[in-house]
Design an enzyme around this catalytic site. Structure first.
Site, PDB file in Angstrom:
ATOM      1  N   CYS A 268      53.331  31.303  50.382  1.00  0.00           N
ATOM      2  CA  CYS A 268      53.960  32.405  51.034  1.00  0.00           C
ATOM      3  C   CYS A 268      53.471  32.546  52.614  1.00  0.00           C
ATOM      4  O   CYS A 268      52.620  31.362  52.465  1.00  0.00           O
ATOM      5  CB  CYS A 268      52.172  33.901  50.480  1.00  0.00           C
ATOM      6  SG  CYS A 268      52.257  34.421  51.278  1.00  0.00           S
TER       7      CYS A 268
ATOM      8  N   CYS B  57      44.461  34.455  49.389  1.00  0.00           N
ATOM      9  CA  CYS B  57      44.794  32.979  48.417  1.00  0.00           C
ATOM     10  C   CYS B  57      44.583  32.347  49.258  1.00  0.00           C
ATOM     11  O   CYS B  57      45.247  31.910  50.326  1.00  0.00           O
ATOM     12  CB  CYS B  57      46.415  32.791  48.146  1.00  0.00           C
ATOM     13  SG  CYS B  57      46.971  34.200  46.644  1.00  0.00           S
TER      14      CYS B  57
ATOM     15  N   CYS C 177      54.162  39.996  48.627  1.00  0.00           N
ATOM     16  CA  CYS C 177      53.009  39.416  47.802  1.00  0.00           C
ATOM     17  C   CYS C 177      53.474  38.815  46.779  1.00  0.00           C
ATOM     18  O   CYS C 177      53.121  39.328  45.918  1.00  0.00           O
ATOM     19  CB  CYS C 177      51.861  40.226  48.417  1.00  0.00           C
ATOM     20  SG  CYS C 177      50.402  39.359  47.686  1.00  0.00           S
TER      21      CYS C 177
ATOM     22  N   PHE D 296      27.108  45.405  29.811  1.00  0.00           N
ATOM     23  CA  PHE D 296      27.711  45.535  30.956  1.00  0.00           C
ATOM     24  C   PHE D 296      28.887  46.145  29.912  1.00  0.00           C
ATOM     25  O   PHE D 296      30.237  45.625  30.439  1.00  0.00           O
ATOM     26  CB  PHE D 296      27.981  44.571  32.421  1.00  0.00           C
ATOM     27  CG  PHE D 296      26.416  44.267  32.756  1.00  0.00           C
ATOM     28  CD1 PHE D 296      26.354  44.559  33.787  1.00  0.00           C
ATOM     29  CD2 PHE D 296      25.883  43.137  32.112  1.00  0.00           C
ATOM     30  CE1 PHE D 296      24.587  44.000  34.181  1.00  0.00           C
ATOM     31  CE2 PHE D 296      24.253  42.933  32.664  1.00  0.00           C
ATOM     32  CZ  PHE D 296      23.710  43.243  33.329  1.00  0.00           C
TER      33      PHE D 296
ATOM     34  N   GLU E 284      26.104  50.495  30.045  1.00  0.00           N
ATOM     35  CA  GLU E 284      26.637  50.144  31.481  1.00  0.00           C
ATOM     36  C   GLU E 284      25.969  51.073  32.413  1.00  0.00           C
ATOM     37  O   GLU E 284      25.162  52.056  32.266  1.00  0.00           O
ATOM     38  CB  GLU E 284      28.465  50.565  31.432  1.00  0.00           C
ATOM     39  CG  GLU E 284      28.850  51.066  32.531  1.00  0.00           C
ATOM     40  CD  GLU E 284      29.432  50.117  33.724  1.00  0.00           C
ATOM     41  OE1 GLU E 284      28.678  50.061  34.735  1.00  0.00           O
ATOM     42  OE2 GLU E 284      29.402  48.557  33.255  1.00  0.00           O
TER      43      GLU E 284
ATOM     44  N   ASN F 131      20.034  51.456  33.330  1.00  0.00           N
ATOM     45  CA  ASN F 131      19.751  50.677  34.985  1.00  0.00           C
ATOM     46  C   ASN F 131      19.713  49.031  34.123  1.00  0.00           C
ATOM     47  O   ASN F 131      18.856  49.067  33.502  1.00  0.00           O
ATOM     48  CB  ASN F 131      19.373  50.450  36.142  1.00  0.00           C
ATOM     49  CG  ASN F 131      18.690  49.740  36.735  1.00  0.00           C
ATOM     50  OD1 ASN F 131      19.238  48.738  36.833  1.00  0.00           O
ATOM     51  ND2 ASN F 131      17.678  50.210  37.958  1.00  0.00           N
TER      52      ASN F 131
ATOM     53  N   ASP G  93      28.480  40.792  30.084  1.00  0.00           N
ATOM     54  CA  ASP G  93      30.090  40.710  31.138  1.00  0.00           C
ATOM     55  C   ASP G  93      29.292  41.439  32.457  1.00  0.00           C
ATOM     56  O   ASP G  93      30.348  42.357  32.733  1.00  0.00           O
ATOM     57  CB  ASP G  93      31.315  41.119  30.937  1.00  0.00           C
ATOM     58  CG  ASP G  93      32.600  41.218  31.539  1.00  0.00           C
ATOM     59  OD1 ASP G  93      32.224  40.423  32.642  1.00  0.00           O
ATOM     60  OD2 ASP G  93      33.720  41.858  31.361  1.00  0.00           O
TER      61      ASP G  93
ATOM     62  N   CYS H 201      31.620  35.791  35.810  1.00  0.00           N
ATOM     63  CA  CYS H 201      33.039  36.365  37.523  1.00  0.00           C
ATOM     64  C   CYS H 201      32.357  34.926  38.480  1.00  0.00           C
ATOM     65  O   CYS H 201      32.769  34.819  39.694  1.00  0.00           O
ATOM     66  CB  CYS H 201      32.948  37.399  37.565  1.00  0.00           C
ATOM     67  SG  CYS H 201      31.978  38.791  37.813  1.00  0.00           S
TER      68      CYS H 201
END
Length: 438
Positions: A82, A91, A169, A301, A322, A349, A370, A396
């Site tokens: 790129c 990136c 992109c 979640f 959630e 919560n 998750d 994550c």
């Protein structure tokens, strides 16, 4: 005697330029060299490279430098694909061979798990998808430059509010990338460009979705031009006059298919960026969780039901929880749409004690969680109280996974599987999945 103000002398850097050897990468993908035994972080460098760097920051325990010249490249170095690399904040690892990236991310995951939880385990094969053209979602920043009288259209630069102007992109799916030059041309001629906030692009399974966030009124003729563009590309157009307001101007309500389930969503709802990796992630989560027809499963979640819906097709029942009430309502609608009658969804919560909640009064056989990047520190200590013999943790952020793993191990769980999910190729960001059993 009177004392006169004397300005403090500016601290001089050790040298304008330093020649150093990069020894390893940190967990954010920056190269680490050592200058007078002090770690020196240099973006865009790889282990084994000899470089000339200019110090940009010097603290008592570390320093940062800018790559000035590459004297000896590493074997893993490749040419970025790129033209905006090093400017765009998206990136940050296009200079590294893809297979080397996978190896680096797996090492990072193992190192963090060992450091925080003391666990050592063989990794499962990484879950991967397309290396390029994988992003089905992107936010394009907009800003009207009063001095140049030009609309800035693109992505934020690294650690900056400045915008890198882009009209292409390579990591976007093709149906979104082709929209960039046309959208920039149309929005640049709006009568009130100062009212433009950002454009959210999503590739749904039934077409592209364009959402324009604006902070002031737009002329009908400008909206008509944008609508015409959307219709030409068979895209859905939304306007967002406020963060909690959505108005569909044209096109169908978006949805995506997930291993046999239809999941409608709105453009401001969270969905995974990488569709192919998400599909494989769900399949792997089902394999590791192994829900049986007699199992009561808790999905913490749960979002729109990305995991809940497939789990419900195999388990006796699923309880999805959630923290965002709107997502809870949509998950329930999605279950009904897919004729799932053994799933129920609750708003709670998930940053505080939930044992007293009505949905937590009964025991669960298996749990999937998750959480967002902050992890699940508010509830992780309560997991064993729910009685689950098997827990799948989708993360994550490997640092918070490692932290929360320590709590699960203290509760008597064993880490039996661990794997990396490459949701964001050519970035240092990594996702992972862990299986804990009693």
């Amino acid at each position: 005697m009177a004392r006169f103000f004397q300005p403090k002398k500016k601290l001089q850097p050790e040298s304008k330029h330093q020649q150093v050897l990069v020894e390893k990468l940190d967990h954010q993908g920056a190269g680490i060299a050592y200058l007078n035994k002090k770690p020196l972080f240099i973006d865009g460098t790889l282990p084994g490279e000899e470089v000339v760097t200019q110090l940009t920051e010097s603290k008592s325990k570390f320093a940062r430098g800018k790559l000035i010249k590459l004297l000896k490249p590493a074997a893993e170095r490749v040419e970025p694909f790129c033209s905006h690399f090093n400017q765009c904040g998206g990136c940050d690892m296009q200079h590294m061979d893809y297979q080397a990236q996978l190896a680096y991310k797996q090492r990072t995951l193992l190192q963090l798990m060992k450091k925080f939880s003391g666990s050592e385990i063989l990794l499962s094969p990484p879950v991967t998808g397309l290396e390029k053209a994988y992003r089905r979602r992107a936010r394009v920043s907009l800003m009207w430059d009063k001095k140049s009288r030009q609309l800035q259209f693109g992505f934020r630069r690294k650690q900056s509010k400045q915008i890198e102007n882009v009209t292409q992109c390579p990591v976007l799916v093709a149906e979104l990338e082709c929209l960039l030059p046309e959208l920039k041309a149309i929005l640049s001629h709006f009568q009130h460009p100062e009212h433009l906030g950002h454009v959210e692009l999503v590739a749904a399974d039934n077409g592209a979705v364009i959402t324009l966030r604006h902070t002031g009124p737009l002329l009908d003729e400008d909206v008509a031009k944008l609508r015409q563009c959307a219709e030409q590309h068979q895209a859905t157009l939304y306007l967002m006059p406020a963060s909690d307001q959505l108005e569909r101007i044209s096109g169908e309500a978006p949805y995506y298919q997930e291993i046999g389930f239809k999941v409608p969503f709105e453009p401001n709802n969270f969905i995974q960026v990488n569709q192919k990796v998400n599909q494989q992630m769900v399949v792997q989560a089902l394999e590791w969780l192994d829900p049986q027809s007699s199992d009561r499963v808790l999905d913490l979640f749960c979002g729109l039901g990305n995991f809940s819906l497939p789990i419900a097709s195999k388990a006796k029942s699923v309880t999805g929880v959630e923290g965002v009430d709107e997502m809870v309502q949509k998950a329930a609608i999605n279950a009904s749409l897919n004729q799932i009658n053994n799933a129920q969804f609750f708003h709670a919560n998930l940053e505080q004690d939930f044992v007293g909640q009505p949905w937590a009064s009964e025991k669960f056989d298996k749990i999937l969680l998750d959480p967002a990047r902050a992890g699940a520190s508010g509830i992780i200590e309560q997991v064993s109280a729910l009685g689950a013999k098997r827990v799948v943790y989708v993360s994550c952020n490997p640092a918070t996974l490692a932290r929360d793993s320590q709590s699960l191990l203290e509760q008597g769980y064993r880490l039996t599987k661990l794997g990396m999910l490459d949701m964001f190729p050519y970035t240092s960001h990594l996702e992972s999945m862990a299986l804990f059993e009693k």
